[in-house]
Scaffold this motif. Structure first.
Motif, PDB file in Angstrom:
ATOM      1  N   GLU A 641      86.903  64.895  57.081  1.00 24.60           N
ATOM      2  CA  GLU A 641      86.871  65.527  58.402  1.00 24.60           C
ATOM      3  C   GLU A 641      88.266  66.026  58.788  1.00 24.60           C
ATOM      4  OE1 GLU A 641      85.259  62.859  61.236  1.00 24.60           O
ATOM      5  OE2 GLU A 641      83.322  62.632  60.222  1.00 24.60           O
ATOM      6  N   SER A 642      88.293  67.115  59.540  1.00 22.58           N
ATOM      7  CA  SER A 642      89.556  67.679  59.995  1.00 22.58           C
ATOM      8  C   SER A 642      90.206  66.767  61.036  1.00 22.58           C
ATOM      9  CB  SER A 642      89.333  69.072  60.596  1.00 22.58           C
ATOM     10  OG  SER A 642      88.811  69.957  59.625  1.00 22.58           O
ATOM     11  N   PHE A 643      91.538  66.795  61.086  1.00 27.70           N
ATOM     12  CA  PHE A 643      92.281  66.058  62.106  1.00 27.70           C
ATOM     13  C   PHE A 643      93.552  66.840  62.426  1.00 27.70           C
ATOM     14  CE2 PHE A 643      93.569  64.419  57.986  1.00 27.70           C
ATOM     15  CZ  PHE A 643      94.942  64.272  58.079  1.00 27.70           C
ATOM     16  N   PRO A 644      94.181  66.594  63.588  1.00 28.73           N
ATOM     17  CA  PRO A 644      95.308  67.418  64.036  1.00 28.73           C
ATOM     18  C   PRO A 644      96.483  67.418  63.067  1.00 28.73           C
ATOM     19  CG  PRO A 644      94.449  66.129  65.852  1.00 28.73           C
ATOM     20  CD  PRO A 644      93.761  65.626  64.619  1.00 28.73           C
ATOM     21  N   ASN A 645      97.084  68.575  62.926  1.00 29.20           N
ATOM     22  CA  ASN A 645      98.283  68.760  62.115  1.00 29.20           C
ATOM     23  C   ASN A 645      99.465  68.037  62.757  1.00 29.20           C
ATOM     24  OD1 ASN A 645     100.748  70.193  61.058  1.00 29.20           O
ATOM     25  ND2 ASN A 645      99.201  71.396  59.989  1.00 29.20           N
ATOM     26  N   ASN A 646     100.417  67.588  61.929  1.00 30.51           N
ATOM     27  CA  ASN A 646     101.613  66.932  62.464  1.00 30.51           C
ATOM     28  C   ASN A 646     102.412  67.860  63.375  1.00 30.51           C
ATOM     29  OD1 ASN A 646     101.033  64.563  61.067  1.00 30.51           O
ATOM     30  ND2 ASN A 646     102.272  65.138  59.295  1.00 30.51           N
ATOM     31  N   ALA A 647     102.237  69.175  63.188  1.00 34.84           N
ATOM     32  CA  ALA A 647     102.937  70.156  64.030  1.00 34.84           C
ATOM     33  C   ALA A 647     101.989  70.829  65.015  1.00 34.84           C
ATOM     34  CB  ALA A 647     103.615  71.202  63.154  1.00 34.84           C
ATOM     35  N   ASP A 648     100.927  70.140  65.384  1.00 36.51           N
ATOM     36  CA  ASP A 648      99.948  70.704  66.310  1.00 36.51           C
ATOM     37  C   ASP A 648     100.461  70.567  67.745  1.00 36.51           C
ATOM     38  OD1 ASP A 648      97.598  71.716  67.440  1.00 36.51           O
ATOM     39  OD2 ASP A 648      96.696  69.727  67.569  1.00 36.51           O
ATOM     40  N   ILE A 649     101.215  71.535  68.177  1.00 35.94           N
ATOM     41  CA  ILE A 649     101.672  71.595  69.565  1.00 35.94           C
ATOM     42  C   ILE A 649     100.684  72.484  70.307  1.00 35.94           C
ATOM     43  CG2 ILE A 649     103.554  72.219  71.117  1.00 35.94           C
ATOM     44  CD1 ILE A 649     104.169  69.865  69.260  1.00 35.94           C
ATOM     45  N   ARG A 650      99.787  71.872  71.065  1.00 37.60           N
ATOM     46  CA  ARG A 650      98.668  72.596  71.639  1.00 37.60           C
ATOM     47  C   ARG A 650      99.112  73.601  72.701  1.00 37.60           C
ATOM     48  NH1 ARG A 650      93.472  70.759  70.887  1.00 37.60           N
ATOM     49  NH2 ARG A 650      94.462  69.882  69.025  1.00 37.60           N
ATOM     50  N   THR A 678     100.419  61.832  67.072  1.00 36.75           N
ATOM     51  CA  THR A 678     100.953  60.615  66.476  1.00 36.75           C
ATOM     52  C   THR A 678      99.799  59.660  66.190  1.00 36.75           C
ATOM     53  OG1 THR A 678     102.627  58.871  66.725  1.00 36.75           O
ATOM     54  CG2 THR A 678     101.325  59.419  68.674  1.00 36.75           C
ATOM     55  N   THR A 679     100.048  58.694  65.334  1.00 39.49           N
ATOM     56  CA  THR A 679      99.035  57.707  64.974  1.00 39.49           C
ATOM     57  C   THR A 679      99.489  56.338  65.449  1.00 39.49           C
ATOM     58  OG1 THR A 679      98.538  59.004  62.986  1.00 39.49           O
ATOM     59  CG2 THR A 679      97.649  56.768  63.091  1.00 39.49           C
ATOM     60  N   THR A 680      98.697  55.696  66.278  1.00 43.45           N
ATOM     61  CA  THR A 680      99.045  54.380  66.808  1.00 43.45           C
ATOM     62  C   THR A 680      98.333  53.288  66.018  1.00 43.45           C
ATOM     63  OG1 THR A 680      97.237  54.482  68.410  1.00 43.45           O
ATOM     64  CG2 THR A 680      99.381  55.340  69.114  1.00 43.45           C
ATOM     65  N   THR A 681      98.761  52.066  66.246  1.00 41.12           N
ATOM     66  CA  THR A 681      98.109  50.923  65.606  1.00 41.12           C
ATOM     67  C   THR A 681      96.920  50.463  66.458  1.00 41.12           C
ATOM     68  OG1 THR A 681      99.607  49.389  66.721  1.00 41.12           O
ATOM     69  CG2 THR A 681     100.244  50.159  64.533  1.00 41.12           C
ATOM     70  N   ALA A 696      92.646  56.224  63.962  1.00 41.89           N
ATOM     71  CA  ALA A 696      92.370  57.457  63.236  1.00 41.89           C
ATOM     72  C   ALA A 696      93.636  58.317  63.207  1.00 41.89           C
ATOM     73  CB  ALA A 696      91.223  58.211  63.901  1.00 41.89           C
ATOM     74  N   PRO A 697      93.873  59.061  62.126  1.00 40.08           N
ATOM     75  CA  PRO A 697      95.128  59.816  61.983  1.00 40.08           C
ATOM     76  C   PRO A 697      95.311  60.855  63.087  1.00 40.08           C
ATOM     77  CG  PRO A 697      93.507  60.521  60.344  1.00 40.08           C
ATOM     78  CD  PRO A 697      92.971  59.271  60.987  1.00 40.08           C
ATOM     79  N   ASN A 698      96.512  60.823  63.672  1.00 40.52           N
ATOM     80  CA  ASN A 698      96.905  61.788  64.699  1.00 40.52           C
ATOM     81  C   ASN A 698      95.898  61.882  65.846  1.00 40.52           C
ATOM     82  OD1 ASN A 698      99.206  62.327  63.265  1.00 40.52           O
ATOM     83  ND2 ASN A 698      98.504  64.272  62.427  1.00 40.52           N
ATOM     84  N   SER A 699      95.325  60.730  66.201  1.00 40.65           N
ATOM     85  CA  SER A 699      94.338  60.704  67.289  1.00 40.65           C
ATOM     86  C   SER A 699      94.984  60.519  68.652  1.00 40.65           C
ATOM     87  CB  SER A 699      93.331  59.581  67.046  1.00 40.65           C
ATOM     88  OG  SER A 699      93.983  58.325  66.881  1.00 40.65           O
TER      89      SER A 699
END
Length: 772
Positions: A641-650, A678-681, A696-699
């Motif tokens: 599944e797609s997830f936000p890019n590390n450089a996703d500045i909306r 960012t990805t939190t714990t 979830a990554p970059n959620s």
């Protein structure tokens, strides 16, 4: 930032706009020729083409409003002693009368759509390219000198998620996806001070062309953008020199005529940070080294000495030789260098031990270019260059009795042959051939435990390209279409890359454009984040192997509509870009995918909006807004599944205003954008089986970013031939504590610690320059 601080800034911006109405009432009898030409361009719907030196210093009053175009041209000839040749119903060439007796190579220049785009020295062309001329550069908020790579970040769709020039994100791409050319030579290092300062001296750079889409077919690599930096290429037999300093570095340059046919251009710049500690250096040091071995102390018995030795320098040289009126040779040289040394000290068994760790980073480039004008329509250019990049790091860990050596080297050898043929003022052709041999090596050597890895890859590529450009008789339609054919010998792979640029003016004040391109690149950077290169410089160049490191390919199309009348520009451009062949190691993950090797893609959709109002060449005010949605897709990650890019500045907003009155320039601006992903714990369950348990990554997203900057300069004459400029700037006026990155570390497989990287705090700078 407090509400009071924000309100104060808006009041100042409002005041600047109000004063413009007063400025509009000021009428002067005489004004610079360039201002008169702008008035005539709007009145008669024509375009003047000229060299900056030709009109420099020319002052006269504007022609009477009742004159015809021919009568106005005669008025200009009489008042300036210049020749104005009307090529057709649209284009007029300006030159000195002495040049008329010499063979003239007449070519149609690209039409300037917007002059003084945002500020003086920045123009927008009808093919979507933005041109920056540092010599005539005005001022931007936070900048007192025309730093090339900081300046381009003022353009819509370009920003840096970590405030550096070594991580410029153009429409969601990574920094290594930009093609940096210095006088036609590809560069692999772009920054000084580990990314806070541009590595390219602006005072010897004549022009910078920036293309985000629809790039020329002659450009290979760089799937995100092309930043083409060009030095002066003409011999004008005029000696020019300058020198200056700020709180980070000092520099000097000279343009020296050696004879009527030869000229030497020289420049050098060096940091003063190893000689004097300034407030600017303190802020830069905190920003860059906040998460490195220099600031991370292991325990009470271990420390890093404070006698770190850091400096940078760059040297450029260009030799110009006009063999004949139709044959020219240019020789290019550039050396960019950064060096850091520091001592690691420890007390073990009551014995003091100290070892020296170091890092050096260098880009050395040399080349030679030969140009021949066969006639007024046909010219050819041949160039041979070498660009060598070397990163050498040695890091000692005394407590673990470990020494780590890392090296990264790039050797780029290229040959180019370019042909330009102008059939007439409306139709021209460009084509050529390029051969490149790029070798990249990576070394990693550890003494405890013993480990050594040395990998070297070489790719030889051939490319041919062809492009045609058509301009209609009324200059309202501009079409440029080309194709680049790449052949990678190692993989027996053939790639076809079409390029398109179409522009149509309608209702006189509106312009519609379509830009599109297919591009690819074989060089990229991987980012290792575990104490790589002392925890400071974390990027290493690698080559595609068409296996686990594919050739990166991109497709992009954009449409835009622009309105420009009475110094008011309203621009909107939408785009979609798809990039395939990226790897997780190139994206800088610091979450569950940090040590994962996967191949995927990203897709970004967005829109750039800009409103720019100029008042009588005194005030320029603009607001820019960018909306974009940038998502990764890795088939083997996140269940595909797609997830936000590390450089996703909306969302990103820029609000700025510049004021120029005679010798005084002032700029004030705000930069805001939504927080990067960012990805939190997982709350209350941070560790599972000795590993960090992530959401979830970059959620999640960091807090919004907000920064206010200001700058001012004042020019004055010391003598008839000596001119001076003093300047002052403040970056992040309100000292806003922006978090630009977070990640987590695991201690003893039990405790999770959160690390936050902050942006630059309030950073003052002052400068003083002399021009001769």
């Amino acid at each position: 930032m407090t509400r009071k601080g924000i309100l104060s800034i808006y009041i100042i911006l409002f005041f600047l706009n109000i004063t413009s109405f007063k400025a509009q009432t000021i009428q002067k009898e005489k004004q610079p020729l360039i201002s008169v030409l702008k008035i005539l361009e709007k009145k008669y719907n024509v375009s003047f083409s000229y060299a900056d030196e030709t009109i420099k210093g020319k002052i006269l009053s504007a022609p009477d409003e009742n004159l015809t175009l021919v009568e106005a041209i005669d008025f200009l000839k009489a008042g300036t002693n210049l020749d104005f040749e009307i090529l057709d119903n649209r284009f007029i060439v300006v030159r000195v009368f002495d040049d008329i007796t010499e063979p003239i190579k007449t070519q149609r220049l690209q039409e300037v759509i917007v002059s003084n785009y945002l500020t003086k020295g920045i123009t927008q062309l009808n093919d979507g390219t933005t041109t920056i001329k540092p010599e005539t550069f005005g001022i931007l908020p936070g900048l007192i000198e025309p730093d090339i790579l900081q300046t381009i970040q003022a353009l819509p769709g370009i920003l840096s998620v970590d405030e550096t020039v070594s991580n410029i994100n153009v429409r969601g791409g990574t920094h290594d996806q930009n093609l940096f050319l210095w006088d036609g030579i590809k560069m692999y290092q772009s920054g000084h001070f580990f990314g806070l300062i541009s590595a390219f001296n602006p005072y010897t750079t004549k022009q910078v062309n920036v293309a985000k889409n629809g790039t020329r077919a002659k450009y290979g690599d760089g799937i995100s953008s092309v930043i083409d930096m060009q030095l002066s290429n003409n011999i004008d037999n005029i000696f020019k020199a300058g020198a200056g300093f700020n709180l980070i570095n000092a520099d000097a340059y000279a343009k020296i005529p050696l004879s009527n046919k030869t000229e030497l251009q020289l420049s050098t710049r060096r940091s003063i940070t190893d000689l004097i500690v300034t407030p600017t250096y303190d802020q830069y040091f905190k920003r860059i080294f906040q998460d490195s071995d220099l600031t991370n102390t292991k325990d009470d018995s271990y420390s890093i000495s404070q006698n770190e030795d850091f400096y940078f320098y760059d040297i450029t040289a260009k030799f110009l030789y006009d063999i004949t009126k139709t044959d020219r040779i240019r020789v290019h040289f550039l050396n960019v260098n950064n060096n850091l040394n520091y001592d690691e000290q420890s007390t073990i068994n009551d014995n003091n031990e100290s070892l020296n760790s170091k890092l050096s980073q260098q880009n050395l480039a040399t080349g030679i270019t030969y140009t021949r004008d066969w006639n007024e329509r046909l010219s050819t250019t041949a160039q041979v260059y070498m660009s060598n990049y070397n990163l050498d790091a040695t890091n000692y860990d005394i407590l673990n009795n470990q020494r780590l050596i890392q090296e990264n080297e790039v050797n780029d050898r290229s040959v180019k042959f370019d042909v330009n043929y102008n059939l007439n003022h409306h139709l021209k052709f460009n084509g050529g051939y390029q051969f490149s041999e790029i070798g990249v090596s990576n070394l990693e050597d550890v003494n405890n435990p013993v480990f050594r890895s040395y990998i070297k890859e070489v790719i030889r590529s051939h490319a041919i390209y062809a492009e045609s450009s058509l301009l209609s008789n009324n200059a309202k339609t501009n079409l440029k279409f080309g194709t680049r054919f790449n052949y990678h010998q190692k993989f027996d792979l053939f790639l076809i890359e079409p390029r398109l640029s179409f522009s149509q003016r309608f209702f006189n004040d509106f312009r519609f454009e379509i830009l599109g391109e297919f591009k690819s690149q074989t060089t990229s950077q991987i980012i290792d984040l575990q104490n790589d290169f002392l925890g400071i410089e974390k990027r290493r160049w690698i080559l595609s192997n068409n296996n686990n490191i594919p050739i990166i390919k991109s497709k992009q199309i954009s449409t835009g509509i622009h309105y420009n009348k009475n110094n008011l520009l309203i621009s909107a451009e939408s785009y979609i870009k798809k990039v395939d062949g990226i790897t997780t190691r190139s994206q800088g993950f610091q979450n569950q995918y940090q040590f994962t090797n996967a191949i995927g893609s990203y897709q970004i959709k967005g829109i750039d909006v800009l409103i720019n109002k100029q008042f009588n060449d005194l005030i320029s005010t603009w607001i820019g807004y960018t909306y974009s949605k940038n998502d990764y897709t890795f088939d083997s990650l996140n269940n595909g599944e797609s997830f936000p890019n590390n450089a996703d500045i909306r969302h990103a907003v820029t609000l700025a205003s510049t004021y120029t009155y005679e010798k005084i320039k002032f700029a004030l601006g705000l930069n805001w954008h939504s927080g990067k992903p960012t990805t939190t714990t997982v709350a209350n369950n941070e560790v599972v089986d000795g590993s960090i348990n992530y959401e979830a990554p970059n959620s999640s997203n960091l807090k919004d970013y907000l920064r206010a900057d200001c700058s001012a300069t004042y020019e004055f004459d010391i003598s008839n031939n000596t001119h001076a400029t003093i300047g002052a700037s403040v970056w992040n006026v309100t000292n806003k504590k922006n978090i630009i990155n977070t990640y987590y570390t695991l201690d003893n497989q039990e405790t999770v610690s959160k690390v936050e990287n902050q942006s630059l705090g309030i950073t003052p700078n002052v400068s003083f320059r002399l021009r001769f």
